[in-house]
Every structure is written in C-alpha cells, then in structure tokens.
Design an enzyme around this catalytic site. Structure first.
Site, mmCIF file in Angstrom:
data_model
loop_
_atom_site.group_PDB
_atom_site.id
_atom_site.type_symbol
_atom_site.label_atom_id
_atom_site.label_comp_id
_atom_site.label_asym_id
_atom_site.label_seq_id
_atom_site.Cartn_x
_atom_site.Cartn_y
_atom_site.Cartn_z
ATOM 1 N N HIS A 36 2.414 -2.992 0.770
ATOM 2 C CA HIS A 36 1.546 -4.103 0.679
ATOM 3 C C HIS A 36 1.067 -4.359 -0.811
ATOM 4 O O HIS A 36 -0.365 -4.281 -0.907
ATOM 5 C CB HIS A 36 0.465 -4.084 1.875
ATOM 6 C CG HIS A 36 1.088 -3.735 3.156
ATOM 7 N ND1 HIS A 36 0.248 -3.428 4.114
ATOM 8 C CD2 HIS A 36 2.342 -3.797 3.837
ATOM 9 C CE1 HIS A 36 1.207 -3.200 5.371
ATOM 10 N NE2 HIS A 36 2.347 -3.559 4.957
ATOM 11 N N GLU A 50 10.247 -7.542 -19.383
ATOM 12 C CA GLU A 50 10.637 -6.453 -18.840
ATOM 13 C C GLU A 50 11.589 -6.711 -17.523
ATOM 14 O O GLU A 50 12.479 -6.244 -16.976
ATOM 15 C CB GLU A 50 9.576 -5.779 -18.572
ATOM 16 C CG GLU A 50 9.925 -4.185 -18.084
ATOM 17 C CD GLU A 50 10.754 -3.433 -19.310
ATOM 18 O OE1 GLU A 50 10.747 -3.765 -20.380
ATOM 19 O OE2 GLU A 50 11.468 -2.334 -19.232
ATOM 20 N N GLU A 55 8.811 0.216 11.368
ATOM 21 C CA GLU A 55 9.696 -0.770 10.671
ATOM 22 C C GLU A 55 11.065 -0.257 10.323
ATOM 23 O O GLU A 55 11.838 -0.347 9.753
ATOM 24 C CB GLU A 55 9.183 -1.202 9.119
ATOM 25 C CG GLU A 55 7.826 -1.736 9.236
ATOM 26 C CD GLU A 55 7.923 -3.236 9.854
ATOM 27 O OE1 GLU A 55 8.806 -3.562 10.354
ATOM 28 O OE2 GLU A 55 6.732 -3.689 9.943
ATOM 29 N N HIS A 115 2.613 -10.404 3.681
ATOM 30 C CA HIS A 115 2.717 -9.149 4.262
ATOM 31 C C HIS A 115 2.915 -8.120 3.322
ATOM 32 O O HIS A 115 2.082 -7.224 2.820
ATOM 33 C CB HIS A 115 3.706 -9.013 5.341
ATOM 34 C CG HIS A 115 4.000 -7.599 5.982
ATOM 35 N ND1 HIS A 115 4.242 -7.571 7.240
ATOM 36 C CD2 HIS A 115 3.856 -6.707 5.611
ATOM 37 C CE1 HIS A 115 4.035 -6.381 7.621
ATOM 38 N NE2 HIS A 115 4.145 -5.683 6.573
ATOM 39 N N HIS A 160 8.919 0.247 1.685
ATOM 40 C CA HIS A 160 7.911 -1.100 2.130
ATOM 41 C C HIS A 160 6.652 -0.767 1.499
ATOM 42 O O HIS A 160 5.844 0.425 1.999
ATOM 43 C CB HIS A 160 7.946 -1.303 3.427
ATOM 44 C CG HIS A 160 7.204 -2.187 3.971
ATOM 45 N ND1 HIS A 160 6.978 -3.462 3.718
ATOM 46 C CD2 HIS A 160 6.267 -2.104 5.140
ATOM 47 C CE1 HIS A 160 5.973 -4.171 4.200
ATOM 48 N NE2 HIS A 160 5.668 -3.075 5.054
HETATM 49 O O1 2HA Z 1 3.747 0.817 8.606
HETATM 50 O O2 2HA Z 1 3.335 -1.787 7.055
HETATM 51 O O3 2HA Z 1 4.931 -3.274 8.359
HETATM 52 C C1 2HA Z 1 2.718 -0.166 8.896
HETATM 53 C C2 2HA Z 1 3.399 -1.706 8.066
HETATM 54 C C3 2HA Z 1 3.959 -2.291 8.843
HETATM 55 ZN ZN ZN Z 2 3.734 -3.572 6.093
#
Ligand code: 2HA
Ligand code: ZN
Length: 273
Positions: free
Chosen positions: A141, A169, A116, A210, A139
């Site tokens: 999940h 909050e 990414e 995602h 980033h």
């Molecule tokens: O790095 O999260 O979006 C793996 C991921 C791809």
């Molecule tokens: Zn990801």
C-alpha cells in the site's frame, strides 16, 4: 537437513517485509508477497514429500502444479515476520490438480496464505508465460501511489506518462509502463483475474485507492520497480498543486530510452521529431 529459518529465501523474505513495513507501505496486515522457489533449493531444508497439511483453493492453479512458493500469511503483519517467520510465512506447493496447496512449512498457528492468493497465482501464471525467469509477485500500500489515484486520471497511458516525467530514472526502470485498475473489491477471483489480464503486458499494476502489484525475477527486482514508482508518485504529490515551470519532454524521454537501450511502451510517448 538444514534449518529452514536459515535459508536465504526465508531470510530475504524477513528482511524485505521488515524494510517495507519501515517504509510505511504495509500497515497492520497490509501487503503480501509470493516468491516461487526451485525444488532443489527447498529440498536442502525440507522433506517436500511430507506436507504438514493440505489447504483447498477455490480457483484453478493447475498451470502451477508442483510449483513451490514462499508466501506471507493472511491476516499477518509485515512488521512481525522477521521475529516469527514460522507463523507469518508459509512454504506451499501447488497440488497436481491445481485445486489445493500442500503446506510444507510455516503457518504454524493454523494460518493460510494471503487473501490475495488468487491475484498472486493468476499473475504468476501470466508473467511466467511471457518471462520464464519471473519469480516474484509483491503487493503493498505504498502511500503516494495510492494518494495519486485520487487526483490523477486513471488512464494507464496518462498515469505512466506523468510518472515518467517525475524523474529521469523512471524511463530507465519501467519503460514498459504501468497499468491501473479502477477501484474494485479486493481478495477475490474477480480482481485476481483483472490483475492477471494486465500482467500479460505489464510488470506493474496499480489498484486505485488501494495499492500496487509489482513483479520480477527476484525480490529486489519487484521491490525496485515499486520503489521507483513510489518515488515518482511522491514527487508528483509534492508538485501537483504548484505552478510547473518546466518538466521532462517526450523528446527528452526518447533520449533517455535510447541512451539505455530501452523501448518505451508503444503509443505512450508522442512520436519522435
Ligand atoms: O493482505 O493487502 O489487499 C492484506 C491486503 C489485502
Ligand atoms: Zn492490499
């Protein structure tokens, strides 16, 4: 020269990835972090004029020429970073033409930065333009945010309003709201550009089905934004299917914003009465 594995920025990346793994937001190789470092800080640990190798990139990052980042590696597992930082992390500097990066340390098994990287670098560029103190793109999940993208309208105003109402909050932490992108293929320039476009105005961008991107001036700030959103999304997932007896009203959200000197994103709340 001091051992780079003892550097605060390496230790902090190790602790952060371990914590995020423990929270269940970074299964397998899920998630990635990039953190812009100061040259003087890095020079205490590395000879920045002697790169280990050069890694080509197929997008233009010339705005970041000469900037140094510590970045999680592609295909690497957050759970493994803490015990093996030299294989799972890399310290990279963007080349002068913006078309490649010099590896200064890490990725010792021949690895590369996160898949990414386009989304990270394009987001760094846009956030730096609006906030010179910006340093981190994160980033992951986070489970309840992803779950919420299946059952909630993806309109960013509606998504933000629902989260704001979940706990007091939220208006304190992200009065600027959260943006949401529809499902797109990950790991390419297109989603990178779409994310960065949103980053002109938002510090948080959700990728439907995602995960999330959070930004900030340091690791704690980016993490704090994400964990607050995730907490609100968890509350939403606990109550969405139940009869709601009361909630936080827009007028009460104005009261919170006023009390903390925050300006809610324009147009996201109904007008004051
Ligand atoms: O790095 O999260 O979006 C793996 C991921 C791809
Ligand atoms: Zn990801």
């Amino acid at each position: 020269m001091k051992d780079v594995k003892t550097a605060p920025f390496v230790r902090d990346m190790c602790k952060m990835t371990a914590n995020m793994y423990r929270l269940g937001w970074d299964e397998r190789n899920g998630g990635n972090i990039s953190f812009m470092l100061e040259e003087d800080q890095v020079k205490e640990y590395l000879d920045i004029d002697r790169p280990v190798r050069n890694i080509p990139m197929d997008f233009d990052a010339s705005f970041l020429a000469g900037k140094i980042f510590i970045v999680t590696g592609t295909g690497k597992y957050f759970k493994n970073v803490i015990d093996d930082p030299e294989n799972n992390l890399g310290i990279i500097r963007v080349a002068q033409d913006g078309k490649s990066i010099d590896l200064l340390w890490g990725y010792e098994d021949g690895g590369r930065p996160t898949s990414e990287l386009p989304a990270h670098f394009m987001s760094h560029i846009e956030r730096l333009k609006v906030d010179p103190d910006h340093r981190v793109v994160m980033h992951c999940h986070c489970t309840n945010v992803v779950a919420m993208t299946f059952i909630h309208d993806l309109d960013e105003r509606e998504f933000t309003r629902t989260l704001w109402r979940m706990c007091t909050e939220c208006m304190v932490v992200f009065p600027d709201g959260i943006s949401v992108l529809p499902w797109m293929l990950c790991g390419n320039d297109e989603i990178g550009r779409a994310t960065a476009e949103k980053m002109k105005e938002f510090r948080l961008v959700v990728w439907a089905a995602h995960g999330i991107f959070g930004t900030g001036k340091d690791l704690d700030e980016a993490f704090g934004l994400i964990e607050t959103v995730e907490k609100a999304a968890e509350l939403y997932m606990k109550i969405a299917h139940l009869p709601i007896k009361q909630s936080i009203t827009d007028q009460q959200l104005w009261i919170v914003a006023d009390a903390f000197g925050n300006t809610p994103r324009e147009g996201f709340l109904e007008p004051r009465q």
